[in-house]
Design an enzyme around this catalytic site. Structure first.
Site, PDB file in Angstrom:
ATOM      1  N   LYS A 123       5.095   0.644  -5.974  1.00  0.00           N
ATOM      2  CA  LYS A 123       4.340  -0.618  -5.918  1.00  0.00           C
ATOM      3  C   LYS A 123       5.008  -1.594  -4.939  1.00  0.00           C
ATOM      4  CE  LYS A 123       3.989  -4.684  -8.107  1.00  0.00           C
ATOM      5  NZ  LYS A 123       4.573  -5.504  -9.150  1.00  0.00           N
ATOM      6  N   ASP A 141      -0.381  -2.343  -9.744  1.00  0.00           N
ATOM      7  CA  ASP A 141       0.492  -2.862 -10.792  1.00  0.00           C
ATOM      8  C   ASP A 141      -0.284  -2.920 -12.101  1.00  0.00           C
ATOM      9  OD1 ASP A 141      -1.182  -4.989 -10.620  1.00  0.00           O
ATOM     10  OD2 ASP A 141       0.366  -6.483 -10.264  1.00  0.00           O
TER      11      ASP A 141
END
Ligand code: SF4
Length: 215
Positions: A123, A141
């Site tokens: 991420k 996320d």
């Protein structure tokens, strides 16, 4: 992929483009190195908190060389307010050293290389690449996972890699780098984790989650 799903993605895309047309990161940084460190520090805290901490941190240690040579205790003191400060300090310290030693203080440009750095997961790498190099990548996320799955745009609630693949099939490439921030903002404004505002949401007539609650 069903026609309905495509239509929903198209409508959601148009909505996000309109509502969040000027969306961009609020993290304050002057260099790619500072952005990467800021994103690492942003885990489990707000971007505002990160900006407060990095103001002092980058004043004392503005680049990989200075941060990599700093005393760990000094870094801990400066990033204390971002939470999990011991782990974060260790990571940005080690990351800086590796950048100096192995990359001549440059930041790698691929996800594969970035995720080898301490504290940098997929991420973080995606957010960094999307912000700095206009890379066609989607940072997934917890907000992206929640919103996607509730709407029915993704099938695996807890699988970021699969969710990224599914979203890439539904949204145009030129939107990928904005998708994450737009989904996060939509999650904050409307589709809150605990109290989603389903009654005023434009998508309640096709949202899988909402429909499942009302059937
Ligand atoms: S209807 Fe509710 S759960 Fe579905 S996207 Fe809108 S706010 Fe989220």
């Amino acid at each position: 992929m069903s026609k309905e799903l495509n239509q929903l993605a198209k409508k959601f895309h148009a909505y996000l483009r309109k509502e969040y047309s000027d969306i961009k990161t609020i993290l304050k940084y002057r260099t790619q190195f500072q952005l990467l460190v800021s994103i690492v520090l942003s885990a489990q805290t707000t971007d505002e908190n990160v900006n407060k901490a990095t103001k002092g941190l980058f004043k004392e240690y503005p680049n990989a060389k200075s941060l990599g040579s700093a005393k760990l205790k000094s870094i801990e003191r400066l990033v204390f307010s971002t939470g999990f400060y011991k782990v974060k300090s260790k990571n940005i310290h080690a990351l800086s050293k590796i950048l100096v030693k192995e990359y001549n203080s440059r930041i790698p440009k691929t996800i594969e290389e970035l995720v080898k750095l301490p504290g940098v997961g997929r991420k973080t790498a995606s957010v960094f690449l999307a912000e700095t190099f206009d890379h066609p990548t989607i940072a997934v996320d917890t907000h992206v996972l929640r919103v996607s799955h509730r709407l029915g745009l993704s099938t695996k609630r807890h699988d970021p890699v699969q969710t990224e693949k599914e979203l890439k099939l539904l949204f145009p490439k030129d939107f990928w780098r904005y998708l994450s921030m737009s989904f996060v903002q939509f999650g904050r404004d409307i589709c809150d984790a605990k109290k989603p505002l389903c009654d005023v949401c434009d998508f309640n007539n096709s949202c899988k989650y909402y429909l499942s609650l009302n059937t």
